[in-house]
Design an enzyme around this catalytic site. Structure first.
Site, PDB file in Angstrom:
ATOM      1  N   ARG A 123     -15.503  -1.900   4.268  1.00 25.37           N
ATOM      2  CA  ARG A 123     -14.236  -1.961   3.897  1.00 25.37           C
ATOM      3  C   ARG A 123     -13.403  -2.389   4.887  1.00 25.37           C
ATOM      4  O   ARG A 123     -13.461  -2.099   6.143  1.00 25.37           O
ATOM      5  CB  ARG A 123     -13.717  -0.451   3.659  1.00 25.37           C
ATOM      6  CG  ARG A 123     -12.383  -0.019   2.895  1.00 25.37           C
ATOM      7  CD  ARG A 123     -12.404  -0.634   1.614  1.00 25.37           C
ATOM      8  NE  ARG A 123     -11.241  -0.285   0.890  1.00 25.37           N
ATOM      9  CZ  ARG A 123     -10.762  -0.596  -0.425  1.00 25.37           C
ATOM     10  NH1 ARG A 123     -11.211  -1.601  -0.888  1.00 25.37           N
ATOM     11  NH2 ARG A 123     -10.015   0.138  -1.095  1.00 25.37           N
ATOM     12  N   THR A 144     -12.522  -7.823  -8.277  1.00 20.45           N
ATOM     13  CA  THR A 144     -13.310  -7.487  -7.270  1.00 20.45           C
ATOM     14  C   THR A 144     -14.820  -7.764  -7.999  1.00 20.45           C
ATOM     15  O   THR A 144     -14.624  -8.561  -8.984  1.00 20.45           O
ATOM     16  CB  THR A 144     -13.467  -5.898  -7.160  1.00 20.45           C
ATOM     17  OG1 THR A 144     -12.476  -5.259  -6.892  1.00 20.45           O
ATOM     18  CG2 THR A 144     -14.693  -5.181  -6.759  1.00 20.45           C
ATOM     19  N   THR A 149     -14.703  -7.040  -2.677  1.00 15.83           N
ATOM     20  CA  THR A 149     -13.562  -7.374  -2.990  1.00 15.83           C
ATOM     21  C   THR A 149     -12.589  -8.044  -2.234  1.00 15.83           C
ATOM     22  O   THR A 149     -12.578  -7.938  -0.746  1.00 15.83           O
ATOM     23  CB  THR A 149     -12.932  -6.210  -3.797  1.00 15.83           C
ATOM     24  OG1 THR A 149     -11.719  -6.526  -4.646  1.00 15.83           O
ATOM     25  CG2 THR A 149     -12.434  -5.099  -2.675  1.00 15.83           C
ATOM     26  N   LEU A 150     -11.500  -8.735  -2.667  1.00 15.37           N
ATOM     27  CA  LEU A 150     -10.321  -9.108  -2.191  1.00 15.37           C
ATOM     28  C   LEU A 150      -9.196  -8.118  -2.513  1.00 15.37           C
ATOM     29  O   LEU A 150      -7.818  -8.324  -2.261  1.00 15.37           O
ATOM     30  CB  LEU A 150      -9.955 -10.692  -2.353  1.00 15.37           C
ATOM     31  CG  LEU A 150     -10.878 -11.724  -1.731  1.00 15.37           C
ATOM     32  CD1 LEU A 150     -10.714 -12.955  -2.499  1.00 15.37           C
ATOM     33  CD2 LEU A 150     -10.699 -11.575  -0.164  1.00 15.37           C
ATOM     34  N   ASN A 151      -9.431  -7.348  -3.447  1.00  8.47           N
ATOM     35  CA  ASN A 151      -8.497  -6.646  -4.284  1.00  8.47           C
ATOM     36  C   ASN A 151      -8.134  -7.083  -5.479  1.00  8.47           C
ATOM     37  O   ASN A 151      -8.879  -7.359  -6.274  1.00  8.47           O
ATOM     38  CB  ASN A 151      -7.438  -5.954  -3.418  1.00  8.47           C
ATOM     39  CG  ASN A 151      -6.683  -4.752  -4.153  1.00  8.47           C
ATOM     40  OD1 ASN A 151      -7.207  -4.120  -5.128  1.00  8.47           O
ATOM     41  ND2 ASN A 151      -5.501  -4.248  -3.499  1.00  8.47           N
ATOM     42  N   ASP A 197      -4.065  -0.850  -1.552  1.00  7.70           N
ATOM     43  CA  ASP A 197      -5.171   0.393  -1.985  1.00  7.70           C
ATOM     44  C   ASP A 197      -4.441   1.560  -1.231  1.00  7.70           C
ATOM     45  O   ASP A 197      -5.326   2.628  -1.545  1.00  7.70           O
ATOM     46  CB  ASP A 197      -6.559   0.082  -1.705  1.00  7.70           C
ATOM     47  CG  ASP A 197      -7.078  -0.579  -2.944  1.00  7.70           C
ATOM     48  OD1 ASP A 197      -6.465  -0.323  -4.163  1.00  7.70           O
ATOM     49  OD2 ASP A 197      -8.139  -0.952  -3.171  1.00  7.70           O
ATOM     50  N   GLY A 255     -13.110  -3.898 -11.441  1.00  8.01           N
ATOM     51  CA  GLY A 255     -12.181  -3.315 -12.411  1.00  8.01           C
ATOM     52  C   GLY A 255     -11.247  -2.317 -11.988  1.00  8.01           C
ATOM     53  O   GLY A 255     -10.488  -1.455 -12.632  1.00  8.01           O
ATOM     54  N   GLY A 256     -10.804  -2.303 -10.512  1.00  8.76           N
ATOM     55  CA  GLY A 256      -9.936  -1.477 -10.009  1.00  8.76           C
ATOM     56  C   GLY A 256     -10.064   0.027 -10.487  1.00  8.76           C
ATOM     57  O   GLY A 256     -11.395   0.485 -10.196  1.00  8.76           O
TER      58      GLY A 256
END
Ligand code: GLY
Length: 587
Positions: free
Chosen positions: A120, A397, A415-417, A439, A489-490
């Site tokens: 992360r 993501t 992810t890149l967010n 985030d 999908g956040g």
């Protein structure tokens, strides 16, 4: 049907998920072009799973899946293939595949041992608790989502290097070569990828004035079938190929990245890059009936939340009640309400805050949490703050699943967010940087771009990792590898993974049917259940509404699953989501 709103959503419905009374930070992005029309039709797919005997790669793009399978065929194991797929996705799926972002890996080795790797992103050393607030203490719109200040220190290259150093079999250079070839020779654009690039033209120009990256040389819009060549990215990948993690965190690429930041009021420094380390963590392993769930611990909230959800649901006869009936949905929604409230209160980077993982997933605690549940009436989210633990002081993501011939299995979500992250493209490097700083809980109680609320546990501190919802997960049955699962999908990642597992375990679906199946989502706040058009029958909708549930319909935006199931005869079923370009390739 009185509370049943047909609803036009943006960006995976995210704007709709934002708490109505709260200021909402950035909610526009890649998926804006998917804006629903009010006459939306239910999304149904009868796609069938891909069957193979030896190995399987399920990922967001046909090219990355082909790359992974080629590595398996060459004798690489699942970790080798994962490294190759991660770098290939950075080229073929730039909205989420990345070297400028981060992620999580769950690895179950053929001998049954499991490992999790946290790569992360981290807050830069110069990051601080109030860095996105103005003098009055209000959140400055878009500062944590767009532009240089939105980026955390990337972890993906360090993650791949750490995974390969511990478990890889093939030479590192061989795993980078397919991505280099794709960047150098070019990638044929799918309709979806082409539309994505067109959709971000304005924001990339805003953040990188005058940039020619990701534009066609003749100025026309991208179309399906066009070729995207990424020469600078190929150079970066060659540096990583030659020098491993140092090819990214030191030398030319690190200088380019630090310069990009310095010139544009970003705060990521060469020191941040030099100090970044991926981290092996103890997996969360828990039983659900006669299955074993192996999933990601914090810094992701995904594993804790998934175990809580499964254990809250376990006492109920979902199989007898049936898929998405009112009783099944009610139990699942109420579990989700309580779990997301806990997420907001207790979850954060375990290197900075004490996250009581064992207690949160314990049956005693969950029993306590369930005491105010009633079939007669929806619980009021205002009455469900995070639970009390004795002695305790808070789309875009991509996911891929891989199984090799020895039945080593990898689940990676990365992810890149937001789609294309912060929209910062590193000059000279040609790759997108993440906007993962969003985030964090940038201000207690103010929702992020996914409508998620956080608190002290997830406040910003230098070198701290921001909380995630990513839920790469592996399921065992009778001590053997059974399922590899995950999705982008956040905030909906957790609930999509939860439903996808239950669809197979409780409702007898094949892996592909489970991926295809329409899904729903509740996240405590805002207090509403969002569902894909067609996920509930009218009868179920009426019953739920009569018990006080607020329902909102949206189009096919929940999950972009890439999963693998091991069938009783050992055949692998690859199941990739028909909602995207996702493709399973086996051999
Ligand atoms: N950036 C989405 C997540 O990590 O949950």
């Amino acid at each position: 049907m009185k509370k049943y709103y047909i609803f036009a959503s943006l960006l995976l419905g995210i704007s709709s998920l934002s708490h109505a009374q709260q200021p909402v930070r950035e909610s526009k992005g890649f998926y804006q072009f998917l804006t629903d029309d009010p006459n939306q039709k239910p999304f149904y797919s009868d796609r069938q799973g891909v069957m193979a005997q030896q190995g399987m790669v399920a990922s967001a793009h046909p090219e990355s899946s082909r790359v992974g399978t080629a590595i398996l065929k060459k004798g690489g194991n699942a970790v080798d293939a994962a490294v190759a797929v991660q770098f290939a996705l950075a080229v073929v799926h730039p909205s989420a595949g990345n070297i400028g972002g981060g992620g999580f890996m769950v690895f179950r080795a053929a001998d049954g041992k499991s490992y999790t790797l946290d790569f992360r992103e981290k807050a830069p050393l110069k990051g601080s608790k109030d860095m996105y607030l103005d003098a009055q203490g209000n959140v400055i719109p878009r500062l944590s989502t767009l532009g240089h200040l939105a980026s955390g220190v990337p972890g993906s290259v360090a993650g791949m290097a750490a995974a390969h150093a511990r478990f890889g079999k093939l030479p590192w250079a061989d795993l980078l070569q397919p991505a280099i070839d794709l960047a150098q020779k070019g990638v044929i654009q799918t309709d979806r990828e082409a539309r994505g690039l067109n959709a971000i033209k304005e924001s990339t120009q805003q953040v990188n004035p005058g940039t020619t990256y990701f534009l066609r040389s003749d100025g026309r819009a991208w179309q399906e079938g066009d070729t995207l060549v990424q020469k600078d990215l190929a150079k970066v990948l060659r540096a990583i190929q030659k020098k491993g993690r140092e090819g990214f965190y030191a030398g030319r690429v690190a200088r380019q990245l630090a310069k990009e930041m310095k010139k544009n009021k970003g705060i990521i420094s060469k020191k941040d890059l030099k100090e970044y380390q991926a981290k092996w963590r103890e997996p969360i392993i828990g039983d659900y009936k006669n299955y074993k769930i192996i999933t990601m611990p914090p810094t992701s909230s995904g594993g804790v939340a998934l175990m809580q959800l499964l254990r809250l649901t376990e006492p109920y006869p979902l199989t007898r009640w049936g898929w998405n009936t009112d009783s099944t949905a009610q139990v699942m929604i109420e579990a989700e309400r309580r779990v997301y409230a806990d997420r907001a209160k207790f979850l954060g980077d375990p290197d900075f805050v004490d996250v009581p993982v064992d207690k949160l997933i314990s049956y005693d605690y969950l029993k306590e949490r369930w005491q105010d549940f009633s079939f007669d009436q929806a619980t009021d989210s205002k009455a469900v703050s995070g639970g009390n633990l004795p002695g305790y002081e808070s789309l875009e993501t991509t996911h891929f699943s891989i199984v090799d011939k020895d039945r080593n299995a990898v689940a990676i979500t990365t992810t890149l967010n937001g789609g294309y992250g912060s929209k910062v493209i590193v000059k000279g490097g040609g790759f997108f940087m993440n906007n993962e700083m969003d985030d964090f809980s940038v201000k207690a109680g103010v929702p992020n771009m996914f409508g998620l609320i956080g608190n002290k546990a997830n406040e910003i501190a230098p070198s701290k990792r921001m909380l995630s919802s990513m839920t790469p997960t592996i399921v065992e049955k009778d001590g053997q590898l059974y399922m590899v699962v995950g999705t982008p999908g956040g905030s909906t990642i957790i609930t999509a993974v939860y439903q996808t597992i239950l669809n197979v375990l409780e409702h007898g679906m094949t892996m592909q049917q489970s991926v295809n199946a329409l899904k729903f989502h509740h996240q405590w706040l805002p207090d509403k259940t969002v569902f894909e058009t067609g996920a509930f029958t009218e009868n179920t909708i009426n019953k739920l509404q009569n018990r006080g549930y607020i329902l909102e319909q949206q189009r096919n935006t929940m999950g972009r699953m890439d999963c693998i199931l091991v069938l009783p005869n050992g055949t692998l079923e690859g199941a990739s989501d028909p909602r995207g370009d996702d493709t399973s390739v086996g051999y």
